[in-house]
Design an enzyme around this catalytic site. Sequence first.
Site, PDB file in Angstrom:
ATOM      1  N   LYS A 124       0.732  -1.166  -0.109  1.00 18.35           N
ATOM      2  CA  LYS A 124       0.045  -0.019   0.083  1.00 18.35           C
ATOM      3  C   LYS A 124       0.812   1.113   0.148  1.00 18.35           C
ATOM      4  O   LYS A 124       1.935   1.507   1.045  1.00 18.35           O
ATOM      5  CB  LYS A 124      -0.948   0.050   1.167  1.00 18.35           C
ATOM      6  CG  LYS A 124      -1.931   1.178   1.192  1.00 18.35           C
ATOM      7  CD  LYS A 124      -3.109   0.888   2.252  1.00 18.35           C
ATOM      8  CE  LYS A 124      -3.855   2.012   2.234  1.00 18.35           C
ATOM      9  NZ  LYS A 124      -5.077   1.828   3.307  1.00 18.35           N
ATOM     10  N   GLY A 137      -0.826   7.805  -5.580  1.00 23.21           N
ATOM     11  CA  GLY A 137      -0.346   6.549  -5.559  1.00 23.21           C
ATOM     12  C   GLY A 137       0.490   6.190  -4.131  1.00 23.21           C
ATOM     13  O   GLY A 137       1.035   4.964  -3.796  1.00 23.21           O
ATOM     14  N   ARG A 194       0.296  -5.369   3.282  1.00 19.04           N
ATOM     15  CA  ARG A 194      -0.766  -5.989   3.906  1.00 19.04           C
ATOM     16  C   ARG A 194      -0.796  -7.378   3.180  1.00 19.04           C
ATOM     17  O   ARG A 194      -0.335  -7.826   2.180  1.00 19.04           O
ATOM     18  CB  ARG A 194      -1.900  -5.240   3.437  1.00 19.04           C
ATOM     19  CG  ARG A 194      -2.150  -3.839   3.525  1.00 19.04           C
ATOM     20  CD  ARG A 194      -3.362  -3.153   3.431  1.00 19.04           C
ATOM     21  NE  ARG A 194      -3.690  -3.276   2.337  1.00 19.04           N
ATOM     22  CZ  ARG A 194      -4.790  -2.339   2.051  1.00 19.04           C
ATOM     23  NH1 ARG A 194      -5.481  -1.874   2.983  1.00 19.04           N
ATOM     24  NH2 ARG A 194      -5.458  -2.452   0.574  1.00 19.04           N
ATOM     25  N   ASP A 274     -16.333  -0.209  -1.167  1.00 20.86           N
ATOM     26  CA  ASP A 274     -15.187  -0.697  -1.514  1.00 20.86           C
ATOM     27  C   ASP A 274     -14.101  -1.062  -0.413  1.00 20.86           C
ATOM     28  O   ASP A 274     -13.222  -1.450  -0.549  1.00 20.86           O
ATOM     29  CB  ASP A 274     -14.379   0.197  -2.441  1.00 20.86           C
ATOM     30  CG  ASP A 274     -14.434   1.647  -1.788  1.00 20.86           C
ATOM     31  OD1 ASP A 274     -15.375   2.109  -1.319  1.00 20.86           O
ATOM     32  OD2 ASP A 274     -12.960   2.297  -1.500  1.00 20.86           O
ATOM     33  N   ASN A 275     -14.590  -0.556   0.994  1.00 27.00           N
ATOM     34  CA  ASN A 275     -13.834  -1.201   1.969  1.00 27.00           C
ATOM     35  C   ASN A 275     -14.638  -2.247   2.874  1.00 27.00           C
ATOM     36  O   ASN A 275     -14.259  -2.216   4.086  1.00 27.00           O
ATOM     37  CB  ASN A 275     -13.641   0.101   2.724  1.00 27.00           C
ATOM     38  CG  ASN A 275     -12.680   1.175   2.182  1.00 27.00           C
ATOM     39  OD1 ASN A 275     -12.107   0.809   1.310  1.00 27.00           O
ATOM     40  ND2 ASN A 275     -12.885   2.417   2.581  1.00 27.00           N
TER      41      ASN A 275
HETATM   42  P1  AMP Z   1      -9.978   4.733   0.543  1.00 30.01           P
HETATM   43  O1  AMP Z   1     -11.148   5.759   1.167  1.00 30.01           O
HETATM   44  O2  AMP Z   1      -8.752   4.927   1.184  1.00 30.01           O
HETATM   45  O3  AMP Z   1     -10.450   3.455   0.709  1.00 30.01           O
HETATM   46  O4  AMP Z   1      -9.801   5.039  -0.995  1.00 30.01           O
HETATM   47  C1  AMP Z   1     -10.930   5.257  -1.928  1.00 30.01           C
HETATM   48  C2  AMP Z   1     -10.144   5.203  -3.310  1.00 30.01           C
HETATM   49  O5  AMP Z   1      -9.172   6.383  -3.465  1.00 30.01           O
HETATM   50  C3  AMP Z   1      -9.411   3.908  -3.588  1.00 30.01           C
HETATM   51  O6  AMP Z   1      -9.726   3.550  -4.979  1.00 30.01           O
HETATM   52  C4  AMP Z   1      -7.920   4.259  -3.364  1.00 30.01           C
HETATM   53  O7  AMP Z   1      -7.160   3.179  -4.209  1.00 30.01           O
HETATM   54  C5  AMP Z   1      -7.871   5.678  -3.911  1.00 30.01           C
HETATM   55  N1  AMP Z   1      -6.897   6.549  -3.216  1.00 30.01           N
HETATM   56  C6  AMP Z   1      -6.717   6.842  -1.921  1.00 30.01           C
HETATM   57  N2  AMP Z   1      -5.454   7.419  -1.850  1.00 30.01           N
HETATM   58  C7  AMP Z   1      -4.960   7.377  -2.734  1.00 30.01           C
HETATM   59  C8  AMP Z   1      -3.550   7.880  -3.552  1.00 30.01           C
HETATM   60  N3  AMP Z   1      -2.893   8.729  -2.662  1.00 30.01           N
HETATM   61  N4  AMP Z   1      -3.306   7.763  -4.484  1.00 30.01           N
HETATM   62  C9  AMP Z   1      -4.201   7.064  -5.457  1.00 30.01           C
HETATM   63  N5  AMP Z   1      -5.097   6.510  -5.066  1.00 30.01           N
HETATM   64  C10 AMP Z   1      -5.595   6.855  -3.989  1.00 30.01           C
HETATM   65 MG    MG Z   2     -10.416   1.725   0.050  1.00 33.20          MG
END
Ligand code: AMP
Ligand code: MG
Length: 522
Positions: A124, A137, A194, A274-275
């Site tokens: 991650k 990313g 992870r 998605d989580n």
């Molecule tokens: P999360 O709320 O952390 O589950 O993220 C929601 C979405 O945003 C997922 O598709 C993650 O992969 C993407 N995401 C979150 N932070 C980043 C980041 N720094 N760079 C690229 N994608 C991100």
């Molecule tokens: Mg997520």
Amino acid sequence: MPALTFDNAFVRDLPGDAESGPRRREVVGALHSAVEPTPVAQPRLVAHSPEVAAMLGLDEAWIASPAFAEVFAGNALLPGMQASAANYGGHQFGHWAGQLGDGRAISLGEAIGVDGRRLELQLKGAGPTPYSRGADGRAVMRSSIREFLCSEAMHHLGIPTTRALSLVATGEHVVRDMFYDGRPQAEPGAIVCRVAPSFVRFGSFELPSSRGDTALLARLVDFTIARDFPHLADVEADVTARRSRWFAEVCERTTVLVAHWMRVGFVHGVLNTDNLSILGLTIDYGPYGWIDAFDPDWTPNTTDRERRRYRFGQQPPIAYWNLSRLAQALAPLFDDVAPLQAGLAQFVATYEAQDARDTAAKLGLAECRDDDLERMQALRALLHAGEVDMTLFFRALGEIEPSDATPAHFVDACYDDARRASIEAPLADWLEAYAARRAEDPLDVSARRTLMRATNPRYVLRNWLAQEAIDRAAQGDESGIHDLLDVMRHPYDDQPGRERFAARRPEWARNRAGCSMLSCSS
Ligand code: AMP
Ligand code: MG
């Protein structure tokens, strides 16, 4: 070099993207894209989990070598690894968000652990993927410390979760606007590896379904059953019966997971679809938090501060809502939706049963009667009104026989003298009624204490503890990370000399960023 064996079923058996590399794009008809981690300047291992390393058969000498940090920072791949990002969608804060995907997570492959079980390794913060949309990313050190520690703490609490093998500093900076207030700052970057049998999420099914791609949806469902629920493949020959049993099991696992969170006072913070893991694991540690003073309306997530959709007390109905979205996504595979409705109905029944078990165990009773549910509800209202620490209160409750307990016994669990005084009389009444109930219960003194100690943890990864370790690491002292990792290995045991890790939140942490306020910017 370690002798890791890989069996990369997800990328081998399911359709992949024709294009590789990180160019941002919509990916249709495919569930993953080949993309390699972007190398980092100066990988350095900050911490690792010896238990996860042992599951993978990795030896400590290799872990201590620079080669390990290179691999788990994404600078080198081991033989058998196949880097890829998964494609999925999701409902975010109640709204369909379309394609999301692994925007900063890159899977290295599915390792086979020493006991033969599958352990997918995922970095991650490993750099851009086709799913990064506007973002970089990457991940910052503070969030990576939080994810690393909490995954392991959760496991040791006996709660299903993704695990964490390693925490590596990248030697690079990442720019983040922590509170979205126009003040971006450069922060040190990090990468967590992870580990889980599967990283498939509810949103993995929602995306092909939303696009009307029923064939791809069916392939993913049947793949998931075959790989991750093999016991179902064996018992049901009929495909619809098998898929029905599977959905029921996903409902069951999700219910059990949420009941655990409610038992220990964990608030996930971002329960978007998605989580939610299809295996019922706690996944995607972001702006999560632990309840200090009991408050069902509390959320650590500042991004959700207005509506508080993902507040503590709301987690069971939100899990149900998310399962309903999954059912809706799966509906095209069923001529008759009755099995999906039955699975959802099972959620309610299972939750009630689990909640009753936990209520009895938290109160140290052999069984849960209807009046015990009311008793627990009344207690929660008192804890809320009196600003009483949830973890400290329940632990203290188990250390004394109810007939001897008075409100004075719980002074150390209280945050505010006036609030404590305001519940003193009703708490005394509650304790008196509880003592009468206890007198009717068959458990002896030691059985009661053992049950309560095994249910009400002494140590949880309190927000201020994690923040203290983060602050110290920023000053160059990483020992706080190792100390916490070690304390959280035995959360239900009293650990003499480590009382400070069980202490209530200090006053400095009451409204401090990172302790009571966290954003999704990580
Ligand atoms: P999360 O709320 O952390 O589950 O993220 C929601 C979405 O945003 C997922 O598709 C993650 O992969 C993407 N995401 C979150 N932070 C980043 C980041 N720094 N760079 C690229 N994608 C991100
Ligand atoms: Mg997520």
